[in-house]
Design an enzyme around this catalytic site. Structure first.
Site, mmCIF file in Angstrom:
data_model
loop_
_atom_site.group_PDB
_atom_site.id
_atom_site.type_symbol
_atom_site.label_atom_id
_atom_site.label_comp_id
_atom_site.label_asym_id
_atom_site.label_seq_id
_atom_site.Cartn_x
_atom_site.Cartn_y
_atom_site.Cartn_z
ATOM 1 N N SER A 47 0.845 -1.196 0.000
ATOM 2 C CA SER A 47 0.000 0.000 0.000
ATOM 3 C C SER A 47 0.875 1.238 0.000
ATOM 4 C CB SER A 47 -0.900 0.024 1.236
ATOM 5 O OG SER A 47 -0.146 0.337 2.399
ATOM 6 N N ASP A 48 0.368 2.310 -0.608
ATOM 7 C CA ASP A 48 0.981 3.594 -0.321
ATOM 8 C C ASP A 48 0.627 3.910 1.128
ATOM 9 O OD1 ASP A 48 2.304 6.003 -0.535
ATOM 10 O OD2 ASP A 48 1.387 6.541 -2.446
ATOM 11 N N TRP A 49 1.354 4.843 1.713
ATOM 12 C CA TRP A 49 1.218 5.086 3.144
ATOM 13 C C TRP A 49 -0.150 5.692 3.440
ATOM 14 C CZ3 TRP A 49 5.056 2.692 1.583
ATOM 15 C CH2 TRP A 49 6.101 2.272 2.410
ATOM 16 N N SER A 50 -0.990 4.926 4.130
ATOM 17 C CA SER A 50 -2.365 5.285 4.488
ATOM 18 C C SER A 50 -3.336 5.181 3.323
ATOM 19 C CB SER A 50 -2.440 6.701 5.084
ATOM 20 O OG SER A 50 -1.648 6.781 6.253
ATOM 21 N N SER A 51 -3.017 4.347 2.321
ATOM 22 C CA SER A 51 -3.957 4.167 1.207
ATOM 23 C C SER A 51 -4.865 2.954 1.393
ATOM 24 C CB SER A 51 -3.193 4.034 -0.123
ATOM 25 O OG SER A 51 -2.504 2.798 -0.204
#
Length: 739
Positions: A270-274
């Site tokens: 994941s992208d960070w917080s996606s």
């Protein structure tokens, strides 16, 4: 006693597995890749049953900002990641975005990927990736979070400088050697952001609607090449939604296309917080969840790593039977496979950092990526002539361009500024500098005016320019918020900080002006007709000043070509021509109304003259492209179309030219662009010499994505081959036929 014996036997098994793996690595090196992969899969089969349910779940989410857990009792290591499409980021604290304050994490900053794409040189891209991978390996990183291959759709996208331009073919050809180069160091490249993350505005919430043709023909090809041609080991999901579902755990994108149709065997991060949902993340292909919370110390239980979507909620669903354990095992298998490719790889090597070879590659990429856009009256190159004065105007001549930009910001061992580079190169010229304009106090406060007095800066700059023989204006953008920076898009197409007005004032007192444009995006140029020289330099990293001086002085002949179109005005860009529903969207709903007509495809098809076209770039010498022909006139679907031409350097300097081959389909049964890039070749020629260039195109690559059958369709009939050195400078057209 029984428990101790069971544990002891388990431990012995693990030791045997690890012992066998390390002792037989030399044998593996002699086997075929297929045999080696089977051996690794067999080892993974033997490891998975030894893991507890919680240990497996713990491997699927972060334990810190940039690492995930291993399993200490079995010798399974942690995984460590770092940002860095164009350099390995400085060390970040365990639980916050603060820098850790290390003194040994300075690196070589390579040019940003727009510059790499502008080289049109796949071999150089491979050198770039290999040297960058060496630095990541030295810093003991297992995953390098790059390259970025999202498509340049709008010149306002704050993150375009991290990507490889507007054309899917160019991006595909440049990304494959980059990834292979990184991964030769047993460091995973991570292609990002999958997919349709083409703006920063509303990036966490915007829902993108785009047709299947544009999806498959424009926005997915570079990712597909990364997977199927480069064999990338990691792919990062995007923030945005696609057709109502978040891209990071999107059933169509991640589960069906990436892991299904493309048979991707790597890890999805994941992208960070996606990440937004446990069930979707588990069932739709997400393997590693990163960045959902920022506090792992327990001071805020909601943000604790154990409360990530793929942490305790995932474990609970597995225990209840809501999610089958085979789903978890597939994720663990992919993570272990990644480890065997990286951190568990025997004879992995140690890497290198800040060595002369890395500096040389960074400088070479800068030299080949800088684009000469205008050169009236032979303004460039500028001689080192005793007695003349060059006025260097602009904050960008001295400002750090490795700082800022968001997650791609870097901490280089050094950064040669343009002013330093010019002073080092020109021994006889009197070089004077004036800021002329100034930005805000930090990269995060771009909208806050500088504390320096704008009028005083302007008056001083005009005074210095008036008394100079030559003026070099270093302007453009920088990597501050609301410019070329992650997290937000640009709010204006024209130049910030009063640069247009300042340049006009300088032109009132000195007409001998060259503009050095530093940006990762196209900008508006109302003053263009009044200047003689224009160079696009991008963000060049550690060796920026030397690379720029190499071109300005003529020590190196420019050969860069634009990887995206410069529209004359913002409304000429396809995404902006349809109004706010197409960009940035209405109520966080966005429709890509231009479909496949992105960049030069739009300008060509709609007959809109660009300010500067895709593929455009001048040289200090002259090239002629002659004797253009195809090997035959009629082809079958499995044939290769061979296009040949003779390129002659008819000028007085050695140089390099890029032969570009486009193909169009007149009278198609579907809407098509006038032409699309299908091949290119960069060629170096000594002055007065000629060489025959061959560009080979698979006839099957002329297919379009047919929405009526949800598959690729190669139309029979007539096609037109366009050969030239820019999308708007076609030397020859040839009609061919596909049977």
């Amino acid at each position: 006693m029984n428990i101790k014996i069971a544990y002891s036997n388990t431990w012995k098994k693990v030791l045997i597995i690890l012992f066998v793996f390390t002792k037989t690595v030399d044998v593996f090196a002699q086997k075929t890749n297929s045999t080696l992969e089977k051996s690794i899969e067999s080892k993974i089969d033997s490891i998975i049953p030894l893991l507890t349910l919680k240990e497996k779940v713990d491997m699927c989410h972060a334990q810190s900002k940039f690492s995930t857990k291993g399993v200490g009792r079995l010798g399974i290591p942690e995984l460590w990641m770092s940002d860095g499409p164009h350099g390995v980021r400085a060390e970040i604290s365990w639980d916050s975005w603060d820098y850790a304050g290390w003194t040994n994490d300075s690196i070589t900053a390579f040019p940003a990927l727009t510059c790499l794409a502008a080289t049109f040189n796949p071999k150089l891209s491979g050198d770039y990736g290999y040297n960058l991978g060496e630095e990541a390996r030295y810093r003991e990183k297992d995953i390098l979070l790059g390259p970025g291959v999202n498509i340049y759709r709008t010149p306002l996208n704050g993150r375009n400088f991290e990507y490889m331009g507007e054309d899917p073919f160019l991006a595909s050809k440049m990304v494959v050697p980059y990834i292979k180069g990184v991964q030769k160091n047993n460091v995973a490249a991570c292609a990002k952001h999958f997919a349709l993350n083409n703006q920063e505005h509303w990036r966490n919430t915007v829902n993108v609607e785009v047709g299947d043709r544009a999806l498959y023909e424009i926005y997915l090809p570079a990712f597909k090449a990364a997977v199927q041609e480069a064999g990338v080991w990691a792919v990062m999901g995007a923030y945005n939604k696609f057709r109502g579902q978040y891209a990071t755990h999107n059933e169509l994108l991640t589960k069906k296309i990436l892991k299904g149709d493309w048979d991707y065997d790597g890890v999805v991060i994941s992208d960070w917080s996606s990440t937004h949902d446990t069930m979707e993340a588990a069932m739709n292909g997400l393997d590693l969840e990163m960045g959902t919370g920022t506090d792992g110390l327990g001071t805020n239980s909601l943000n604790h790593y154990d409360n990530y979507y793929l942490a305790s909620p995932f474990l609970k669903a597995l225990k209840s039977g809501e999610i089958d354990e085979t789903v978890l095992n597939d994720k663990v298998r992919r993570i272990l496979r990644l480890m065997f490719r990286t951190t568990l790889k025997s004879n992995r090597g140690f890497g290198k950092i800040n060595n002369k070879e890395h500096h040389a590659v960074a400088r070479k990429v800068a030299q080949e990526g800088i684009v000469l856009l205008k050169n009236e009256n032979s303004f460039f190159p500028i001689e080192d002539k005793e007695g003349i004065t060059i006025a260097v105007i602009g904050e960008n001549a001295t400002r750090s361009m490795t700082a800022g930009g968001g997650s791609s910001e870097l901490k280089p061992q050094f950064e040669i500024s343009p002013l330093e580079g010019l002073k080092a190169r020109y021994e006889n010229v009197n070089i004077v500098h004036s800021m002329g304009y100034a930005t805000g106090p930090s990269v995060y406060d771009a909208v806050i005016p500088s504390k320096l007095n704008a009028d005083s800066l302007r008056i001083e700059a005009v005074k210095i320019a008036k008394n100079a023989d030559i003026v070099l204006f270093f302007g453009g953008l920088n990597k501050s918020h609301l410019q070329d920076c992650e997290g937000a898009d640009r709010t204006q197409f024209n130049l910030p900080f009063g640069q247009d007005e300042l340049l006009n004032d300088i032109l009132e007192v000195n007409k001998n002006v060259g503009y050095i444009l530093m940006s990762g995006n196209a900008v508006e140029m109302p003053w263009l007709r009044n200047i003689d020289g224009l160079i696009q330099t991008w963000y060049l990293g550690s060796m920026a000043g030397y690379g720029i001086a190499d071109i300005i002085s003529g020590d190196v002949n420019p050969s860069g070509k634009l990887p995206f179109t410069f529209p004359a005005k913002l409304e000429d860009n396809a995404a902006h021509s349809f109004g706010v529903s197409s960009y940035p969207g209405i109520d966080q709903e966005q429709n890509y109304k231009e479909g496949i007509l992105v960049g030069y495809r739009w300008h060509d098809t709609k007959k809109i003259t660009p300010l500067y076209a895709f593929g455009y770039g001048l040289s200090y010498t002259s090239f002629n492209i002659n004797n253009v022909k195809t090997d035959k006139k009629t082809y079958l679907p499995n044939d290769k179309i061979k296009v040949t031409c003779q390129v002659t350097n008819s000028g007085n300097l050695d140089g390099a030219e890029v032969v570009q081959v486009y193909v169009g389909k007149p009278k198609s049964k579907v809407k098509r662009a006038l032409k699309e890039l299908k091949g290119f070749e960069k060629i170096n020629l000594k002055k007065g010499t000629s060489k025959t260039v061959e560009v080979s195109i698979d006839a099957s690559d002329l297919a379009f994505y047919d929405e009526s059958i949800s598959d690729w369709n190669l139309e029979k009939g007539d096609y037109v081959v366009y050969v030239g050195n820019a999308s708007n400078n076609i030397i020859k057209t040839i009609k061919i036929n596909i049977k």
